[in-house]
Design a protein around this motif. Sequence first.
Motif, PDB file in Angstrom:
ATOM      1  N   LYS A 286       0.811  -1.217   0.000  1.00  0.00           N
ATOM      2  CA  LYS A 286       0.000   0.000   0.000  1.00  0.00           C
ATOM      3  C   LYS A 286       0.851   1.278   0.000  1.00  0.00           C
ATOM      4  N   ILE A 287       2.122   1.164   0.381  1.00  0.00           N
ATOM      5  CA  ILE A 287       3.053   2.291   0.351  1.00  0.00           C
ATOM      6  C   ILE A 287       4.345   1.797  -0.291  1.00  0.00           C
ATOM      7  N   GLU A 288       4.950   2.605  -1.136  1.00  0.00           N
ATOM      8  CA  GLU A 288       6.171   2.212  -1.825  1.00  0.00           C
ATOM      9  C   GLU A 288       7.283   1.915  -0.820  1.00  0.00           C
ATOM     10  N   SER A 289       8.119   0.949  -1.149  1.00  0.00           N
ATOM     11  CA  SER A 289       9.132   0.445  -0.219  1.00  0.00           C
ATOM     12  C   SER A 289      10.181   1.481   0.158  1.00  0.00           C
ATOM     13  N   SER A 290      10.366   2.507  -0.682  1.00  0.00           N
ATOM     14  CA  SER A 290      11.389   3.519  -0.406  1.00  0.00           C
ATOM     15  C   SER A 290      10.903   4.650   0.492  1.00  0.00           C
ATOM     16  N   TYR A 291       9.629   4.670   0.837  1.00  0.00           N
ATOM     17  CA  TYR A 291       9.041   5.812   1.561  1.00  0.00           C
ATOM     18  C   TYR A 291       9.562   5.888   2.999  1.00  0.00           C
ATOM     19  N   GLN A 292       9.833   7.100   3.436  1.00  0.00           N
ATOM     20  CA  GLN A 292      10.206   7.376   4.821  1.00  0.00           C
ATOM     21  C   GLN A 292       9.278   8.455   5.388  1.00  0.00           C
ATOM     22  N   ILE A 293       8.931   8.316   6.637  1.00  0.00           N
ATOM     23  CA  ILE A 293       8.090   9.325   7.296  1.00  0.00           C
ATOM     24  C   ILE A 293       8.898  10.618   7.418  1.00  0.00           C
ATOM     25  N   PRO A 294       8.333  11.753   7.006  1.00  0.00           N
ATOM     26  CA  PRO A 294       9.068  13.029   7.078  1.00  0.00           C
ATOM     27  C   PRO A 294       9.578  13.309   8.491  1.00  0.00           C
ATOM     28  N   ALA A 295      10.748  13.908   8.567  1.00  0.00           N
ATOM     29  CA  ALA A 295      11.404  14.142   9.853  1.00  0.00           C
ATOM     30  C   ALA A 295      10.543  14.955  10.815  1.00  0.00           C
ATOM     31  N   GLU A 296       9.785  15.908  10.265  1.00  0.00           N
ATOM     32  CA  GLU A 296       8.987  16.778  11.156  1.00  0.00           C
ATOM     33  C   GLU A 296       7.863  16.038  11.873  1.00  0.00           C
ATOM     34  N   PHE A 297       7.570  14.808  11.437  1.00  0.00           N
ATOM     35  CA  PHE A 297       6.508  14.030  12.090  1.00  0.00           C
ATOM     36  C   PHE A 297       7.065  12.848  12.893  1.00  0.00           C
ATOM     37  N   GLN A 298       8.378  12.819  13.079  1.00  0.00           N
ATOM     38  CA  GLN A 298       8.988  11.696  13.787  1.00  0.00           C
ATOM     39  C   GLN A 298       9.227  11.975  15.266  1.00  0.00           C
ATOM     40  N   ALA A 299       8.718  13.091  15.747  1.00  0.00           N
ATOM     41  CA  ALA A 299       8.873  13.433  17.171  1.00  0.00           C
ATOM     42  C   ALA A 299       7.511  13.516  17.851  1.00  0.00           C
ATOM     43  N   ASN A 300       6.595  12.638  17.441  1.00  0.00           N
ATOM     44  CA  ASN A 300       5.254  12.610  18.034  1.00  0.00           C
ATOM     45  C   ASN A 300       5.299  11.839  19.348  1.00  0.00           C
ATOM     46  N   THR A 301       5.556  12.529  20.424  1.00  0.00           N
ATOM     47  CA  THR A 301       5.682  11.877  21.725  1.00  0.00           C
ATOM     48  C   THR A 301       4.781  12.552  22.752  1.00  0.00           C
ATOM     49  N   PRO A 302       4.341  11.793  23.754  1.00  0.00           N
ATOM     50  CA  PRO A 302       3.529  12.405  24.819  1.00  0.00           C
ATOM     51  C   PRO A 302       4.271  13.538  25.519  1.00  0.00           C
ATOM     52  N   GLU A 303       5.579  13.377  25.664  1.00  0.00           N
ATOM     53  CA  GLU A 303       6.370  14.401  26.348  1.00  0.00           C
ATOM     54  C   GLU A 303       6.298  15.744  25.624  1.00  0.00           C
ATOM     55  N   SER A 304       6.305  15.703  24.300  1.00  0.00           N
ATOM     56  CA  SER A 304       6.253  16.951  23.535  1.00  0.00           C
ATOM     57  C   SER A 304       4.928  17.669  23.749  1.00  0.00           C
ATOM     58  N   ILE A 305       3.845  16.900  23.793  1.00  0.00           N
ATOM     59  CA  ILE A 305       2.521  17.494  24.021  1.00  0.00           C
ATOM     60  C   ILE A 305       2.409  18.025  25.442  1.00  0.00           C
ATOM     61  N   ASN A 306       2.818  17.210  26.405  1.00  0.00           N
ATOM     62  CA  ASN A 306       2.717  17.623  27.809  1.00  0.00           C
ATOM     63  C   ASN A 306       3.519  18.883  28.071  1.00  0.00           C
ATOM     64  N   GLN A 307       4.695  18.971  27.461  1.00  0.00           N
ATOM     65  CA  GLN A 307       5.547  20.144  27.702  1.00  0.00           C
ATOM     66  C   GLN A 307       4.884  21.424  27.219  1.00  0.00           C
ATOM     67  N   VAL A 308       4.285  21.375  26.034  1.00  0.00           N
ATOM     68  CA  VAL A 308       3.622  22.563  25.503  1.00  0.00           C
ATOM     69  C   VAL A 308       2.479  23.001  26.412  1.00  0.00           C
ATOM     70  N   ILE A 309       1.585  22.057  26.718  1.00  0.00           N
ATOM     71  CA  ILE A 309       0.397  22.412  27.514  1.00  0.00           C
ATOM     72  C   ILE A 309       0.777  22.808  28.929  1.00  0.00           C
ATOM     73  N   GLU A 310       1.682  22.062  29.561  1.00  0.00           N
ATOM     74  CA  GLU A 310       2.053  22.361  30.940  1.00  0.00           C
ATOM     75  C   GLU A 310       2.738  23.720  31.042  1.00  0.00           C
ATOM     76  N   ASN A 311       3.531  24.090  30.047  1.00  0.00           N
ATOM     77  CA  ASN A 311       4.177  25.415  30.077  1.00  0.00           C
ATOM     78  C   ASN A 311       3.149  26.536  30.090  1.00  0.00           C
ATOM     79  N   TYR A 312       2.081  26.364  29.323  1.00  0.00           N
ATOM     80  CA  TYR A 312       1.038  27.396  29.293  1.00  0.00           C
ATOM     81  C   TYR A 312       0.140  27.326  30.524  1.00  0.00           C
ATOM     82  N   ARG A 313       0.059  26.146  31.131  1.00  0.00           N
ATOM     83  CA  ARG A 313      -0.709  26.039  32.374  1.00  0.00           C
ATOM     84  C   ARG A 313      -0.080  26.901  33.470  1.00  0.00           C
ATOM     85  N   LEU A 314       1.222  27.015  33.440  1.00  0.00           N
ATOM     86  CA  LEU A 314       1.908  27.848  34.432  1.00  0.00           C
ATOM     87  C   LEU A 314       1.480  29.297  34.322  1.00  0.00           C
TER      88      LEU A 314
END
Length: 720
Positions: free
Chosen positions: A603-631
Amino acid sequence: MPIHHNQVEACVDDVISSLNSNIVMGIPLGIGKPVQFVNALYARAKADSSINLRIITALSLERPKPSAGLESRFLEPVFERLFGGYVELDYVQDLKRQKIPDNIEICEFFLKSGSMLANNYAQQHYISSNYTHVARDMIDMGANLLAQQVSQGVYQDKPYLSLSSNTDVTVDLLPLIEQEKAKGRNIKLVAQINQKLPFMLNDALIAPQNFDFIVDNEAYYTPLFSPPNMPVTPVDFAVGMHASTLIKDGGTLQIGIGSLGDAIVYACMLRNTDTEKYQQVLSELGIAGYAQLVEKIGDLTPFKTGLYGSSEMFVNGFLHLIQQGILKRKVYEDVHIQKLINEGRLTEDLKPDHLDALVEVGFLGDIIHAGDVSRAKRFGIFNERVDWSDGQVTLDDRPIGERVRDTELVAQLKAEGLGRQLKQGIVMHGGFFLGPKDFYEALHQMSQDELLSICMTGVGHVNQLMVNEELVVEQRKHARFINTGLMATLNGAVVSDGLDNGKIVSGVGGQYNFVSMAHALPDARSILLIRATRMSKGEVSSNIVFNYGHTTIPRHLRDIVITEYGVADLRGKTDAQVMKAMLNITDSRFQESLLEQAKAAGKIESSYQIPAEFQANTPESINQVIENYRLNGLFPAFPLGTDFTEQELQIGACLKQLKALQSDKMKMFKTLFKAFTDGDHSEQAKPFLERMALVETSSKKEEVEKKLLIHELLEAGLIS
């Protein structure tokens, strides 16, 4: 004329007698159930096996029952405040024990989410039906009794009953019942009055003579079920922020109950009050990944025109949007008026040239009849000086003509007969409501004009286009139908109501209706919200999966899917494009394995790689953004308010930490050791211990609970 009773037992006698002991009863979902009547009828059938009783309903509510120990000590006082005086449904307890008598059957078309997964009886008696088909299915299943809790009041000097919280199925069912009665079928209607229900107007009003039996006793005016607002997590806030960018000013909104719905409402309020901060948060959450879609169909600016709500459920969030001046775009039950408003040729404040536009589109016939004048007055276009008599329009009882082509007639109407503002504008169409105590109180406190702007009506109207399609297409412009799912597949199918083993988690409700409608309306979009992961028994799993053996929304209706990591626009895309978009909003811990599955399936070509900008999808990244604004005071855990006190919120946070430790025995052991070596802090913790009834303990278990609580209070800095 209806027969009036002040005791439910006497009404039950009449019902059993009139239906010859063979009863198929339809009762509303949620708080519309006449609990005392239902309990009396159920008890009678339990005691007399010659009575055959089938109950068709949904969402049978019960007071929550916390687990023993700290949870019970914490929640029981809260639940007593929230649910004290609420009368339970007796059949629910028998249903949970799977002890329904042989002469009784309980069938539901929607279950409290996850509550009946282990209940074979409930699973076997579940009815899979689109919300819009429930009225039809009730008739086909032989329903001969409709019973509902209502409120009573006076509107325009006439007595009415109000269907209040549950117009959803009843409004659709009543004409079907009349059709069946005309064929000779014996069907009875029971109304039980409860003045705790808000007296809603518009389509909720029903003349008392429509019922066969009316039960009225102040002892039955018992409190409504009032679920509290749930806390909104950083993940929920991120999902809500993403979704809010696709809601176009001047558009139409549908959302559901729960923390994701509350998160969307909060995001809209932030967008409206602090646009700069709103856009700043979005930038940090990765709006760049779907900026083109926002530019095409969305909006990031305040709500100048405002939104119109059209949703099967009138949730608490919609009330907050009304109060914040966001849900304010009025729609009208006339296609000519609505079209002119959409074209910008008519406004709420009436002007003389508006009458020319109304004449041009045919709002008034060539020859003006009494009905034309009545309709024009109802919508505020003509003032009270205008009337109709003996074939002519009159002004102050003086005939002025009959034809719209009569320029003198039109000129006089413009000069002296024009109203000042349009009337009958609706900002919210809903099918049912259920909410916290302050939600019901706010409805009770509304003025008549405010209540008239909220139209509770049938799901046959709200959830589809089949009722007056030309009008609702005009009303529901730029519609965003936002619903939640459990899982989504890489090919864009969504799982919302059940599991691949056939077990039902909740029910389809109206979700399929809204998704289908989004594809039918010219500028609408379906938006399905999925949390990217879930935690079970200490293990994290992805809610984005390659494939799944059950779907609620099939791949051919795929549109927009949102997780905390962003937005996937799937409409009209190829399978490869869809899978790549879904991978971009998947938690990065699962991206590579899913990508390999897609490649292996071709369903996807064998050479395809997920773009770098979407490879940091982590709970920590989300929590950091929201918690910083909660302060800085943003993203409160309960953005729409809470029934918990400040002290209870603090204790709750401590208990949440303790609960998280239960999945890790070593961490729990270390915490226990620390709790018993912290020293004595009982005096500092006394206010908290008093709230938890743990100042004095009577067992080793209670002493352990006390020590653990004090330890968490220390860890949280609440005591020292």
